[in-house]
Design a protein around this motif. Structure first.
Motif, PDB file in Angstrom:
ATOM      1  N   ILE A 131       0.841  -1.199   0.000  1.00 58.86           N
ATOM      2  CA  ILE A 131       0.000   0.000   0.000  1.00 58.86           C
ATOM      3  C   ILE A 131       0.875   1.247   0.000  1.00 58.86           C
ATOM      4  N   ASP A 132       1.895   1.260   0.844  1.00 57.44           N
ATOM      5  CA  ASP A 132       2.829   2.404   0.873  1.00 57.44           C
ATOM      6  C   ASP A 132       3.441   2.647  -0.506  1.00 57.44           C
ATOM      7  N   ARG A 141      -4.855   6.488  -3.701  1.00 56.46           N
ATOM      8  CA  ARG A 141      -5.138   7.741  -3.013  1.00 56.46           C
ATOM      9  C   ARG A 141      -4.352   7.757  -1.701  1.00 56.46           C
ATOM     10  N   ALA A 142      -4.240   8.900  -1.085  1.00 58.61           N
ATOM     11  CA  ALA A 142      -3.456   9.041   0.140  1.00 58.61           C
ATOM     12  C   ALA A 142      -4.228   8.443   1.318  1.00 58.61           C
ATOM     13  N   VAL A 143      -4.086   7.152   1.469  1.00 60.52           N
ATOM     14  CA  VAL A 143      -4.725   6.463   2.588  1.00 60.52           C
ATOM     15  C   VAL A 143      -3.717   6.349   3.718  1.00 60.52           C
ATOM     16  N   HIS A 144      -4.208   6.108   4.888  1.00 55.17           N
ATOM     17  CA  HIS A 144      -3.340   5.854   6.039  1.00 55.17           C
ATOM     18  C   HIS A 144      -2.966   4.371   5.979  1.00 55.17           C
ATOM     19  N   ALA A 145      -1.801   4.090   5.390  1.00 56.75           N
ATOM     20  CA  ALA A 145      -1.401   2.706   5.125  1.00 56.75           C
ATOM     21  C   ALA A 145      -1.349   1.872   6.398  1.00 56.75           C
ATOM     22  N   ASP A 150      -3.513  -2.417   9.475  1.00 54.20           N
ATOM     23  CA  ASP A 150      -4.027  -2.903  10.752  1.00 54.20           C
ATOM     24  C   ASP A 150      -5.394  -3.559  10.569  1.00 54.20           C
ATOM     25  N   THR A 151      -6.224  -2.952   9.730  1.00 54.42           N
ATOM     26  CA  THR A 151      -7.537  -3.532   9.430  1.00 54.42           C
ATOM     27  C   THR A 151      -7.373  -4.870   8.722  1.00 54.42           C
ATOM     28  N   ARG A 185     -10.610  -1.783  -3.604  1.00 58.33           N
ATOM     29  CA  ARG A 185     -11.654  -0.758  -3.771  1.00 58.33           C
ATOM     30  C   ARG A 185     -11.394   0.430  -2.853  1.00 58.33           C
ATOM     31  N   GLY A 186     -10.818   0.172  -1.705  1.00 61.87           N
ATOM     32  CA  GLY A 186     -10.587   1.238  -0.736  1.00 61.87           C
ATOM     33  C   GLY A 186      -9.383   2.112  -1.010  1.00 61.87           C
ATOM     34  N   VAL A 187      -8.387   1.590  -1.719  1.00 60.61           N
ATOM     35  CA  VAL A 187      -7.157   2.361  -1.896  1.00 60.61           C
ATOM     36  C   VAL A 187      -7.039   3.036  -3.275  1.00 60.61           C
ATOM     37  N   ARG A 188      -7.815   2.563  -4.211  1.00 60.42           N
ATOM     38  CA  ARG A 188      -7.699   3.152  -5.560  1.00 60.42           C
ATOM     39  C   ARG A 188      -8.180   4.576  -5.582  1.00 60.42           C
TER      40      ARG A 188
END
Length: 189
Positions: A131-132, A141-145, A150-151, A185-188
């Motif tokens: 993800i990083d 997108r700028a997610v909190h990797a 952790d999820t 789906r969450g990181v794109r």
């Protein structure tokens, strides 16, 4: 377990893993294993001095082999989303042959459960790295990797413990496939 196995020991360990993956391991005695694997107890003892150690070594071997294949398949992809998809799909594929008995036996066996849990932590860290990489390259997108990882780790732990199967009916491999789809789906962007 010896660091270096001779050809016969490697063949025996691979056979032991295949047997355990297909049928579980709790019901087997050492005598049963010698019959099924066509070997003597002394040959089997070269892989572990007790059934407890034999099971632990076989489960560790299963996860090491699976991890190597997961990383090999991940390395074939260049695009960040494809790498995450490849990674989690390869995890699912590695677990697909695992019988319900094998997964249940791992959950009931302290050393095997610890090996699965360790492998789950390593996998979660690897997903965070992927993800990083995707965030850094601009593919995600700028997610909190760390949060996403952790999820993922929490979900992986629930998969490993059998909680996901009890709650959803999904076997481990199917749950990893769904997890891959959810993460992507969450990181794109």
């Amino acid at each position: 377990m010896p660091l270096t196995l001779n050809d016969r020991q490697q063949e025996l360990l691979d056979g032991l893993v295949a047997l355990f993956v297909a049928e579980g391991f709790r019901q087997f005695t050492l005598g049963d294993l010698t019959v099924r694997l066509h070997c003597s107890k002394s040959t089997l003892y070269a892989l572990g001095e007790s059934k407890e150690q034999l099971v632990g070594n076989a489960v560790v071997h299963f996860f090491r082999t699976a991890t190597a294949e997961v990383e090999r398949r991940t390395a074939l992809e260049d695009e960040p989303a494809a790498r995450i998809q490849a990674y989690l799909t390869a995890v699912a594929d590695a677990l697909r042959p695992a019988s319900a008995a094998f997964i249940e036996d791992i959950a009931a066996h302290p050393a095997a459960r610890q090996a699965y849990a360790r492998n789950t932590r390593i996998a979660a860290r690897r997903v965070r790295e992927l993800i990083d990489e995707g965030v850094s390259s601009g593919a995600f997108r700028a997610v909190h990797a760390a949060f996403v990882a952790d999820t993922v780790a929490s979900t992986m732990t629930r998969i490993q413990s059998g909680d996901v199967q009890r709650a959803t009916g999904l076997r481990d491999a199917e749950a990893y496939e769904e997890l891959a789809a959810l993460v992507l789906r969450g990181v794109r962007s």
